[in-house]
Write a protein that holds these residues in place. Structure first.
Motif, PDB file in Angstrom:
ATOM      1  N   THR A   1      91.311  80.696 109.098  1.00 53.15           N
ATOM      2  CA  THR A   1      90.336  80.903 110.172  1.00 53.15           C
ATOM      3  C   THR A   1      89.783  82.321 110.128  1.00 53.15           C
ATOM      4  OG1 THR A   1      92.103  81.439 111.729  1.00 53.15           O
ATOM      5  CG2 THR A   1      91.331  79.161 111.699  1.00 53.15           C
ATOM      6  N   GLY A   2      90.611  83.284 109.771  1.00 57.01           N
ATOM      7  CA  GLY A   2      90.141  84.665 109.658  1.00 57.01           C
ATOM      8  C   GLY A   2      89.072  84.810 108.586  1.00 57.01           C
ATOM      9  N   ALA A   3      89.273  84.150 107.449  1.00 57.84           N
ATOM     10  CA  ALA A   3      88.284  84.209 106.367  1.00 57.84           C
ATOM     11  C   ALA A   3      86.967  83.569 106.804  1.00 57.84           C
ATOM     12  CB  ALA A   3      88.827  83.529 105.119  1.00 57.84           C
ATOM     13  N   VAL A   4      87.059  82.479 107.566  1.00 62.98           N
ATOM     14  CA  VAL A   4      85.839  81.834 108.070  1.00 62.98           C
ATOM     15  C   VAL A   4      85.099  82.779 109.014  1.00 62.98           C
ATOM     16  CG1 VAL A   4      84.967  79.970 109.561  1.00 62.98           C
ATOM     17  CG2 VAL A   4      86.635  79.468 107.775  1.00 62.98           C
ATOM     18  N   ARG A   5      85.826  83.416 109.923  1.00 58.02           N
ATOM     19  CA  ARG A   5      85.189  84.332 110.879  1.00 58.02           C
ATOM     20  C   ARG A   5      84.515  85.502 110.165  1.00 58.02           C
ATOM     21  NH1 ARG A   5      90.103  83.254 113.997  1.00 58.02           N
ATOM     22  NH2 ARG A   5      89.510  81.916 115.737  1.00 58.02           N
ATOM     23  N   VAL A   6      85.196  86.090 109.190  1.00 54.57           N
ATOM     24  CA  VAL A   6      84.635  87.228 108.449  1.00 54.57           C
ATOM     25  C   VAL A   6      83.391  86.791 107.682  1.00 54.57           C
ATOM     26  CG1 VAL A   6      85.065  88.824 106.540  1.00 54.57           C
ATOM     27  CG2 VAL A   6      86.792  88.514 108.313  1.00 54.57           C
ATOM     28  N   ALA A   7      83.478  85.659 106.982  1.00 48.88           N
ATOM     29  CA  ALA A   7      82.334  85.171 106.202  1.00 48.88           C
ATOM     30  C   ALA A   7      81.156  84.826 107.118  1.00 48.88           C
ATOM     31  CB  ALA A   7      82.742  83.958 105.372  1.00 48.88           C
ATOM     32  N   GLN A   8      81.446  84.225 108.275  1.00 45.84           N
ATOM     33  CA  GLN A   8      80.376  83.900 109.217  1.00 45.84           C
ATOM     34  C   GLN A   8      79.712  85.176 109.734  1.00 45.84           C
ATOM     35  OE1 GLN A   8      81.484  81.337 112.488  1.00 45.84           O
ATOM     36  NE2 GLN A   8      79.660  81.872 113.644  1.00 45.84           N
ATOM     37  N   HIS A   9      80.511  86.165 110.081  1.00 48.34           N
ATOM     38  CA  HIS A   9      79.978  87.439 110.572  1.00 48.34           C
ATOM     39  C   HIS A   9      79.081  88.092 109.514  1.00 48.34           C
ATOM     40  CE1 HIS A   9      79.841  91.231 112.742  1.00 48.34           C
ATOM     41  NE2 HIS A   9      80.189  91.845 111.609  1.00 48.34           N
ATOM     42  N   ARG A  10      79.539  88.104 108.282  1.00 48.39           N
ATOM     43  CA  ARG A  10      78.745  88.701 107.191  1.00 48.39           C
ATOM     44  C   ARG A  10      77.456  87.918 106.959  1.00 48.39           C
ATOM     45  NH1 ARG A  10      83.795  90.006 103.178  1.00 48.39           N
ATOM     46  NH2 ARG A  10      84.468  91.878 104.280  1.00 48.39           N
ATOM     47  N   ALA A  11      77.553  86.598 106.999  1.00 54.89           N
ATOM     48  CA  ALA A  11      76.366  85.765 106.775  1.00 54.89           C
ATOM     49  C   ALA A  11      75.328  85.993 107.871  1.00 54.89           C
ATOM     50  CB  ALA A  11      76.762  84.290 106.714  1.00 54.89           C
ATOM     51  N   LEU A  12      75.762  86.030 109.113  1.00 50.98           N
ATOM     52  CA  LEU A  12      74.822  86.253 110.220  1.00 50.98           C
ATOM     53  C   LEU A  12      74.210  87.653 110.139  1.00 50.98           C
ATOM     54  CD1 LEU A  12      76.737  84.518 113.148  1.00 50.98           C
ATOM     55  CD2 LEU A  12      74.677  83.705 111.975  1.00 50.98           C
ATOM     56  N   GLY A  13      75.010  88.633 109.765  1.00 44.28           N
ATOM     57  CA  GLY A  13      74.477  89.991 109.599  1.00 44.28           C
ATOM     58  C   GLY A  13      73.435  90.037 108.506  1.00 44.28           C
ATOM     59  N   ARG A  14      73.714  89.366 107.394  1.00 48.36           N
ATOM     60  CA  ARG A  14      72.748  89.337 106.284  1.00 48.36           C
ATOM     61  C   ARG A  14      71.478  88.600 106.710  1.00 48.36           C
ATOM     62  NH1 ARG A  14      69.752  91.453 103.095  1.00 48.36           N
ATOM     63  NH2 ARG A  14      69.156  90.320 101.238  1.00 48.36           N
ATOM     64  N   LEU A  15      71.605  87.508 107.438  1.00 45.71           N
ATOM     65  CA  LEU A  15      70.422  86.790 107.922  1.00 45.71           C
ATOM     66  C   LEU A  15      69.590  87.664 108.856  1.00 45.71           C
ATOM     67  CD1 LEU A  15      71.626  83.139 108.595  1.00 45.71           C
ATOM     68  CD2 LEU A  15      69.994  83.910 106.882  1.00 45.71           C
ATOM     69  N   ARG A  16      70.246  88.391 109.751  1.00 44.28           N
ATOM     70  CA  ARG A  16      69.506  89.302 110.647  1.00 44.28           C
ATOM     71  C   ARG A  16      68.708  90.323 109.844  1.00 44.28           C
ATOM     72  NH1 ARG A  16      74.533  89.569 113.269  1.00 44.28           N
ATOM     73  NH2 ARG A  16      74.602  88.059 114.934  1.00 44.28           N
ATOM     74  N   THR A  17      69.329  90.875 108.820  1.00 38.43           N
ATOM     75  CA  THR A  17      68.656  91.857 107.965  1.00 38.43           C
ATOM     76  C   THR A  17      67.458  91.221 107.262  1.00 38.43           C
ATOM     77  OG1 THR A  17      70.734  93.043 107.615  1.00 38.43           O
ATOM     78  CG2 THR A  17      68.968  93.437 106.019  1.00 38.43           C
ATOM     79  N   MET A  18      67.632  90.031 106.720  1.00 38.80           N
ATOM     80  CA  MET A  18      66.536  89.355 106.013  1.00 38.80           C
ATOM     81  C   MET A  18      65.393  89.025 106.967  1.00 38.80           C
ATOM     82  SD  MET A  18      68.303  86.896 103.127  1.00 38.80           S
ATOM     83  CE  MET A  18      69.559  86.127 104.143  1.00 38.80           C
ATOM     84  N   ILE A  19      65.719  88.598 108.184  1.00 30.08           N
ATOM     85  CA  ILE A  19      64.668  88.286 109.173  1.00 30.08           C
ATOM     86  C   ILE A  19      63.909  89.546 109.556  1.00 30.08           C
ATOM     87  CG2 ILE A  19      64.288  87.541 111.566  1.00 30.08           C
ATOM     88  CD1 ILE A  19      66.608  85.508 111.092  1.00 30.08           C
ATOM     89  N   ALA A  20      64.634  90.629 109.762  1.00 26.83           N
ATOM     90  CA  ALA A  20      63.967  91.896 110.089  1.00 26.83           C
ATOM     91  C   ALA A  20      63.047  92.333 108.959  1.00 26.83           C
ATOM     92  CB  ALA A  20      65.014  92.980 110.387  1.00 26.83           C
ATOM     93  N   GLU A  21      63.508  92.193 107.727  1.00 24.23           N
ATOM     94  CA  GLU A  21      62.677  92.545 106.567  1.00 24.23           C
ATOM     95  C   GLU A  21      61.439  91.644 106.498  1.00 24.23           C
ATOM     96  OE1 GLU A  21      65.396  92.116 103.335  1.00 24.23           O
ATOM     97  OE2 GLU A  21      66.308  94.103 103.656  1.00 24.23           O
ATOM     98  N   LEU A  22      61.637  90.356 106.773  1.00 24.44           N
ATOM     99  CA  LEU A  22      60.541  89.402 106.743  1.00 24.44           C
ATOM    100  C   LEU A  22      59.498  89.740 107.803  1.00 24.44           C
ATOM    101  CD1 LEU A  22      59.558  86.760 105.410  1.00 24.44           C
ATOM    102  CD2 LEU A  22      60.777  85.541 107.202  1.00 24.44           C
ATOM    103  N   GLU A  23      59.976  90.055 109.007  1.00 22.88           N
ATOM    104  CA  GLU A  23      59.064  90.404 110.093  1.00 22.88           C
ATOM    105  C   GLU A  23      58.347  91.724 109.829  1.00 22.88           C
ATOM    106  OE1 GLU A  23      61.580  90.214 113.544  1.00 22.88           O
ATOM    107  OE2 GLU A  23      61.370  88.031 113.688  1.00 22.88           O
ATOM    108  N   ALA A  24      58.996  92.617 109.115  1.00 19.39           N
ATOM    109  CA  ALA A  24      58.369  93.902 108.782  1.00 19.39           C
ATOM    110  C   ALA A  24      57.422  93.768 107.600  1.00 19.39           C
ATOM    111  CB  ALA A  24      59.456  94.939 108.471  1.00 19.39           C
ATOM    112  N   GLY A  25      57.434  92.606 106.946  1.00 18.48           N
ATOM    113  CA  GLY A  25      56.524  92.380 105.822  1.00 18.48           C
ATOM    114  C   GLY A  25      57.075  92.880 104.493  1.00 18.48           C
ATOM    115  N   ASP A  26      58.376  93.176 104.446  1.00 21.66           N
ATOM    116  CA  ASP A  26      58.957  93.692 103.227  1.00 21.66           C
ATOM    117  C   ASP A  26      59.397  92.595 102.261  1.00 21.66           C
ATOM    118  OD1 ASP A  26      58.633  96.204 104.222  1.00 21.66           O
ATOM    119  OD2 ASP A  26      60.676  96.360 105.013  1.00 21.66           O
ATOM    120  N   VAL A  27      59.499  91.349 102.740  1.00 12.38           N
ATOM    121  CA  VAL A  27      59.943  90.251 101.907  1.00 12.38           C
ATOM    122  C   VAL A  27      58.869  89.196 101.861  1.00 12.38           C
ATOM    123  CG1 VAL A  27      61.670  88.419 101.681  1.00 12.38           C
ATOM    124  CG2 VAL A  27      62.352  90.668 102.496  1.00 12.38           C
ATOM    125  N   ALA A  28      58.608  88.662 100.683  1.00 15.87           N
ATOM    126  CA  ALA A  28      57.586  87.633 100.541  1.00 15.87           C
ATOM    127  C   ALA A  28      58.122  86.286 100.892  1.00 15.87           C
ATOM    128  CB  ALA A  28      57.053  87.608  99.117  1.00 15.87           C
TER     129      ALA A  28
END
Length: 192
Positions: free
Chosen positions: A165-192
């Motif tokens: 369960t700890g590995a799932v929580r860590v992986a989920q946290h990292r995945a959501l953090g990475r998604l937030r970063t990608m969305i911010a980049e997308l909204e800023a126009g940095d990602v196609a």
């Protein structure tokens, strides 16, 4: 339920299902719910609802056929259901990629479904989300699908994927953090 103690796990229901019609019905209902939720997410770009219902029916048939001879091998029954569902979804994806499917008869009444424009916006947003999710490592993507879209608990997800369960929580946290970063980049126009 009228004094009946309902098993909480699918494994308990599966062990009782061959002799108990109520347990079998509850097992199939819960398996169907899991399969539909998972298939809707995985088949979003292929017209998710009808295909998800078809996948869920096939999963239920496979589970019903397998239950009498099912033997626990150290993994929870949820992992068994998840593997069946993933395979059925892959079959549908392959078939959908091969070509168009014929449609039924022309409807007799007005379609009250969302307009083509509204459906296009939803599909575009879903395609963007799925595109961003495809950029995640496979394990993180599966964890997000099982936790967010399918609605499994951390423990159920860990059991289904053979993780702690700890590995799932860590992986989920990292995945959501990475998604937030990608969305911010997308909204800023940095990602196609």
């Amino acid at each position: 339920m009228e004094g009946v103690d309902t098993p909480t796990s699918l494994g308990e229901l599966a062990s009782r299902a061959p002799q108990d019609a109520a347990a079998r019905d509850d097992l199939l209902r819960r398996v169907r719910d899991l399969a539909v939720r998972y298939a809707r997410v995985r088949l979003g770009r292929f017209g998710a609802e009808d295909l998800a219902q078809d996948v869920a029916q096939e999963v239920c048939m496979a589970v019903l056929t397998a239950v009498p001879t099912y033997e626990e091998r150290g993994l929870p029954f949820e992992a068994f259901v998840y593997r069946i569902t993933a395979r059925k979804v892959a079959d549908v994806q392959r078939a959908a990629m091969r070509g168009p499917t014929p449609v039924g008869d022309v409807p007799d009444r007005v379609d009250e479904a969302p307009t083509p424009e509204a459906a296009a916006v939803v599909r575009d947003e879903a395609a963007t989300a799925l595109s961003l999710m495809r950029r995640l490592p496979d394990a993180q993507r599966e964890i997000l699908i099982l936790r967010v879209a399918v609605g499994l608990s951390t423990e159920e997800t860990a059991d289904a994927l053979g993780m702690s369960t700890g590995a799932v929580r860590v992986a989920q946290h990292r995945a959501l953090g990475r998604l937030r970063t990608m969305i911010a980049e997308l909204e800023a126009g940095d990602v196609a």
